[in-house]
Design a protein around this motif. Structure first.
Motif, PDB file in Angstrom:
ATOM      1  N   VAL A  40       8.473  27.155 -16.218  1.00 57.05           N
ATOM      2  CA  VAL A  40       7.088  27.275 -16.676  1.00 57.05           C
ATOM      3  C   VAL A  40       6.128  26.563 -15.730  1.00 57.05           C
ATOM      4  O   VAL A  40       5.153  27.146 -15.258  1.00 57.05           O
ATOM      5  CB  VAL A  40       6.931  26.718 -18.104  1.00 57.05           C
ATOM      6  N   LEU A  41       6.390  25.293 -15.407  1.00 57.28           N
ATOM      7  CA  LEU A  41       5.437  24.556 -14.578  1.00 57.28           C
ATOM      8  C   LEU A  41       6.111  23.337 -13.961  1.00 57.28           C
ATOM      9  O   LEU A  41       7.182  22.901 -14.401  1.00 57.28           O
ATOM     10  CB  LEU A  41       4.226  24.104 -15.411  1.00 57.28           C
ATOM     11  N   SER A  42       5.457  22.803 -12.924  1.00 55.48           N
ATOM     12  CA  SER A  42       5.841  21.536 -12.303  1.00 55.48           C
ATOM     13  C   SER A  42       4.633  20.611 -12.299  1.00 55.48           C
ATOM     14  O   SER A  42       3.493  21.069 -12.159  1.00 55.48           O
ATOM     15  CB  SER A  42       6.327  21.753 -10.861  1.00 55.48           C
ATOM     16  N   ARG A  43       4.897  19.313 -12.422  1.00 53.15           N
ATOM     17  CA  ARG A  43       3.821  18.344 -12.372  1.00 53.15           C
ATOM     18  C   ARG A  43       4.396  16.991 -11.959  1.00 53.15           C
ATOM     19  O   ARG A  43       5.618  16.806 -11.918  1.00 53.15           O
ATOM     20  CB  ARG A  43       3.117  18.231 -13.727  1.00 53.15           C
ATOM     21  N   ARG A  44       3.525  16.049 -11.639  1.00 57.13           N
ATOM     22  CA  ARG A  44       3.938  14.694 -11.294  1.00 57.13           C
ATOM     23  C   ARG A  44       3.769  13.800 -12.515  1.00 57.13           C
ATOM     24  O   ARG A  44       2.688  13.706 -13.094  1.00 57.13           O
ATOM     25  CB  ARG A  44       3.111  14.156 -10.133  1.00 57.13           C
ATOM     26  N   ASP A  45       4.856  13.162 -12.923  1.00 57.31           N
ATOM     27  CA  ASP A  45       4.834  12.250 -14.062  1.00 57.31           C
ATOM     28  C   ASP A  45       4.923  10.817 -13.556  1.00 57.31           C
ATOM     29  O   ASP A  45       5.718  10.515 -12.656  1.00 57.31           O
ATOM     30  CB  ASP A  45       5.990  12.538 -15.017  1.00 57.31           C
ATOM     31  N   ALA A  46       4.122   9.937 -14.145  1.00 59.95           N
ATOM     32  CA  ALA A  46       4.093   8.545 -13.700  1.00 59.95           C
ATOM     33  C   ALA A  46       5.425   7.847 -13.947  1.00 59.95           C
ATOM     34  O   ALA A  46       5.860   7.022 -13.146  1.00 59.95           O
ATOM     35  CB  ALA A  46       2.966   7.792 -14.406  1.00 59.95           C
ATOM     36  N   SER A  47       6.088   8.163 -15.042  1.00 59.24           N
ATOM     37  CA  SER A  47       7.403   7.608 -15.375  1.00 59.24           C
ATOM     38  C   SER A  47       7.992   8.492 -16.466  1.00 59.24           C
ATOM     39  O   SER A  47       7.333   9.407 -16.969  1.00 59.24           O
ATOM     40  CB  SER A  47       7.300   6.143 -15.830  1.00 59.24           C
ATOM     41  N   GLN A  70       0.812  -1.205   0.000  1.00 57.83           N
ATOM     42  CA  GLN A  70       0.000   0.000   0.000  1.00 57.83           C
ATOM     43  C   GLN A  70       0.851   1.263   0.000  1.00 57.83           C
ATOM     44  O   GLN A  70       0.342   2.339  -0.281  1.00 57.83           O
ATOM     45  CB  GLN A  70      -0.927  -0.005   1.227  1.00 57.83           C
ATOM     46  N   ARG A  71       2.159   1.135   0.301  1.00 52.97           N
ATOM     47  CA  ARG A  71       3.013   2.315   0.333  1.00 52.97           C
ATOM     48  C   ARG A  71       3.789   2.454  -0.975  1.00 52.97           C
ATOM     49  O   ARG A  71       4.934   2.881  -0.997  1.00 52.97           O
ATOM     50  CB  ARG A  71       3.982   2.228   1.513  1.00 52.97           C
ATOM     51  N   ALA A  72       3.172   2.078  -2.088  1.00 50.54           N
ATOM     52  CA  ALA A  72       3.823   2.172  -3.391  1.00 50.54           C
ATOM     53  C   ALA A  72       3.996   3.630  -3.785  1.00 50.54           C
ATOM     54  O   ALA A  72       3.301   4.528  -3.297  1.00 50.54           O
ATOM     55  CB  ALA A  72       3.013   1.422  -4.444  1.00 50.54           C
ATOM     56  N   GLY A  73       4.948   3.859  -4.691  1.00 49.92           N
ATOM     57  CA  GLY A  73       5.226   5.213  -5.156  1.00 49.92           C
ATOM     58  C   GLY A  73       4.109   5.747  -6.040  1.00 49.92           C
ATOM     59  O   GLY A  73       3.222   5.019  -6.490  1.00 49.92           O
ATOM     60  N   SER A  74       4.186   7.046  -6.324  1.00 45.69           N
ATOM     61  CA  SER A  74       3.154   7.707  -7.131  1.00 45.69           C
ATOM     62  C   SER A  74       3.752   8.479  -8.295  1.00 45.69           C
ATOM     63  O   SER A  74       3.076   9.286  -8.905  1.00 45.69           O
ATOM     64  CB  SER A  74       2.331   8.657  -6.250  1.00 45.69           C
ATOM     65  N   GLY A  75       5.035   8.259  -8.612  1.00 47.87           N
ATOM     66  CA  GLY A  75       5.619   8.952  -9.746  1.00 47.87           C
ATOM     67  C   GLY A  75       6.769   9.857  -9.342  1.00 47.87           C
ATOM     68  O   GLY A  75       7.242   9.838  -8.203  1.00 47.87           O
ATOM     69  N   ILE A  76       7.211  10.675 -10.288  1.00 49.02           N
ATOM     70  CA  ILE A  76       8.375  11.529 -10.123  1.00 49.02           C
ATOM     71  C   ILE A  76       8.002  12.962 -10.499  1.00 49.02           C
ATOM     72  O   ILE A  76       7.102  13.185 -11.314  1.00 49.02           O
ATOM     73  CB  ILE A  76       9.551  11.015 -10.995  1.00 49.02           C
ATOM     74  N   ARG A  77       8.679  13.939  -9.878  1.00 54.01           N
ATOM     75  CA  ARG A  77       8.379  15.353 -10.131  1.00 54.01           C
ATOM     76  C   ARG A  77       9.091  15.806 -11.404  1.00 54.01           C
ATOM     77  O   ARG A  77      10.284  15.559 -11.600  1.00 54.01           O
ATOM     78  CB  ARG A  77       8.840  16.207  -8.957  1.00 54.01           C
ATOM     79  N   TRP A 111      13.606  16.031 -14.111  1.00 52.88           N
ATOM     80  CA  TRP A 111      12.839  15.122 -13.263  1.00 52.88           C
ATOM     81  C   TRP A 111      13.647  14.816 -12.006  1.00 52.88           C
ATOM     82  O   TRP A 111      14.825  14.426 -12.092  1.00 52.88           O
ATOM     83  CB  TRP A 111      12.543  13.823 -13.999  1.00 52.88           C
ATOM     84  N   THR A 112      13.045  14.984 -10.842  1.00 52.66           N
ATOM     85  CA  THR A 112      13.712  14.701  -9.578  1.00 52.66           C
ATOM     86  C   THR A 112      12.776  13.900  -8.681  1.00 52.66           C
ATOM     87  O   THR A 112      11.562  14.114  -8.679  1.00 52.66           O
ATOM     88  CB  THR A 112      14.128  15.994  -8.851  1.00 52.66           C
ATOM     89  N   GLY A 113      13.358  12.982  -7.935  1.00 56.16           N
ATOM     90  CA  GLY A 113      12.556  12.176  -7.019  1.00 56.16           C
ATOM     91  C   GLY A 113      13.410  11.089  -6.407  1.00 56.16           C
ATOM     92  O   GLY A 113      14.626  11.232  -6.257  1.00 56.16           O
ATOM     93  N   TRP A 114      12.754   9.988  -6.055  1.00 54.90           N
ATOM     94  CA  TRP A 114      13.419   8.884  -5.356  1.00 54.90           C
ATOM     95  C   TRP A 114      13.056   7.579  -6.031  1.00 54.90           C
ATOM     96  O   TRP A 114      11.915   7.367  -6.447  1.00 54.90           O
ATOM     97  CB  TRP A 114      13.001   8.862  -3.885  1.00 54.90           C
ATOM     98  N   LEU A 115      14.042   6.706  -6.129  1.00 56.38           N
ATOM     99  CA  LEU A 115      13.868   5.381  -6.712  1.00 56.38           C
ATOM    100  C   LEU A 115      14.107   4.336  -5.628  1.00 56.38           C
ATOM    101  O   LEU A 115      15.138   4.364  -4.954  1.00 56.38           O
ATOM    102  CB  LEU A 115      14.850   5.176  -7.862  1.00 56.38           C
ATOM    103  N   VAL A 116      13.156   3.413  -5.454  1.00 53.89           N
ATOM    104  CA  VAL A 116      13.282   2.321  -4.489  1.00 53.89           C
ATOM    105  C   VAL A 116      13.255   1.011  -5.273  1.00 53.89           C
ATOM    106  O   VAL A 116      12.188   0.535  -5.673  1.00 53.89           O
ATOM    107  CB  VAL A 116      12.161   2.358  -3.439  1.00 53.89           C
ATOM    108  N   PRO A 117      14.412   0.409  -5.545  1.00 52.17           N
ATOM    109  CA  PRO A 117      14.454  -0.809  -6.365  1.00 52.17           C
ATOM    110  C   PRO A 117      13.854  -1.990  -5.628  1.00 52.17           C
ATOM    111  O   PRO A 117      13.986  -2.120  -4.407  1.00 52.17           O
ATOM    112  CB  PRO A 117      15.949  -1.006  -6.633  1.00 52.17           C
TER     113      PRO A 117
END
Length: 392
Positions: free
Chosen positions: A55-62, A35-42, A85-91
């Protein structure tokens, strides 16, 4: 005798209940983790091939985009833009991961601030690979920069997992004529469930309170900002060469992050009021801002402080500041002044790219002319390498 048999039945029932709980707990724990799965990257989108205007920021699925000749988002041009694109990767597994990249034009990839791929230029559709060793369920900082010059627009980042090698053939079924018509497996985009906009295992961020400091020394006259002499990027050729593929090299081992980058603040955390209380001529030092020695390039770790500062300045457009760059006295004095000017200008460019009005800021480099600590003491010398705001 009946009483003893009754007690034995109770013990047997209790042992059975404990055994059942022991079998269920791992299942419940696994469900909680799912249930604690990720939601994408900024994704931060800019006009210009080198992040000139935000211009803008948004959340991209991949990172799996083939925009063709269309703009990537509303309000964006279809050519000459860049994305970060910045965020966190949990392999999900421990081992060697191979990143497969298909890009037109330039791309750079960092994992835990380690550059693993650098193909930053105008080019036709090209494919590259980079291998890294990662640990399962560890959070890794991920940053991908992309620039687009003209014509086709494509940015696709896929991966090959150690627990799902591409060398394994697909199962033989009637759909592929029992293996005779089976296509070899291909790398897939990194699933959304393994990408996070914020660190899924954060540590409490260190809060630094800004304290106003009145400068008693006579201010040095502002030096004009030097124009950039960096050569313009050459346009990419109109005739496209054949598609290139680079073979994957040895895997780079990436250590898990020991000190995760704090999450971006969702709103102004009181800095607006602190800046507004400064009288004209008073200064405040920004301790969160630092640079690599001898360089004026902003580090990824300081973006949180600058984003918060941009929020504060946008909220009070009547505030105007001189952004001062200071160095220690090691080296040539004129080169130090130029370096401090470049650092102050880099801060101003970032803030204006994030919505701060240009007239609110004035970059000035003072070099090592205004020390606040003893330059002869190696432990105190770093205090002189600082960025200061002085209210105008």
């Amino acid at each position: 005798m009946a009483w003893i048999m009754h007690r034995e039945r109770q013990k047997a029932a209790l042992l059975g209940l404990l055994l059942l709980l022991g079998l269920c707990l791992p299942v419940l724990s696994a469900r909680g983790q799912a249930q604690r799965a990720g939601s994408g990257i900024r994704g931060d989108y800019y006009e210009g091939t080198d992040f000139e205007r935000f211009v803008l920021s948004r959340r991209d699925a991949s990172i799996n985009f083939n925009w063709g000749h269309q703009p990537p988002a509303a309000g964006m041009p279809s050519e000459t833009f860049s994305v970060r694109w910045t965020g966190w990767l949990v392999p999900p597994a421990t081992g060697r991961y191979v990143f497969h990249v298909t890009v037109d034009d330039g791309i750079r990839i960092w994992v835990n601030d380690k550059l693993i791929l650098n193909e930053w230029r105008g080019q036709p559709v090209s494919s590259y690979t980079a291998a890294v060793n990662l640990k399962a369920n560890e959070a890794y900082r991920l940053r991908v920069d992309y620039c687009q010059y003209s014509m086709d627009t494509r940015a696709v980042v896929t991966w090959e997992r150690p627990d799902q090698p591409l060398t394994t053939p697909p199962p033989a079924t009637w759909r592929n004529l029992w293996g005779l018509n089976a296509e070899p497996p291909a790398p897939q985009p990194i699933p959304t469930q393994f990408l996070y906009t914020r660190n899924p295992r954060p540590t409490p961020p260190l809060t630094v309170q800004l304290q106003p400091v009145t400068v008693q020394a006579k201010a040095v006259p502002a030096q004009p900002q030097q124009a950039s002499t960096a050569p313009r990027r050459a346009p990419k050729p109109s005739v496209r060469p054949a598609r290139r593929v680079r073979e994957v090299g040895p895997a780079v081992t990436i250590a898990p992050s020991a000190s995760p980058e704090p999450a971006r603040p969702a709103a102004d955390s009181g800095r607006t009021a602190q800046l507004a209380r400064l009288a004209v001529g008073e200064t405040v030092t920004l301790p969160e801002l630092y640079f690599n020695q001898g360089q004026a390039r902003l580090l990824p770790a300081v973006r949180t402080a600058l984003d918060e500062l941009a929020t504060a300045l946008r909220a009070r457009p009547n505030l105007h500041f001189e952004v001062q760059g200071h160095t220690d006295n090691v080296g040539n004095a004129e080169l130090n002044r130029q370096l401090s000017q470049q650092r102050a200008a880099a801060v101003c460019r970032y803030l204006t790219a994030h919505g701060v009005s240009e007239p609110q800021l004035r970059p000035v480099g003072y070099g090592g002319t205004q020390p606040v600590a003893d330059n002869t003491d190696p432990n105190q010398r770093p205090l002189n390498r600082r960025v200061v705001l002085r209210r105008l």
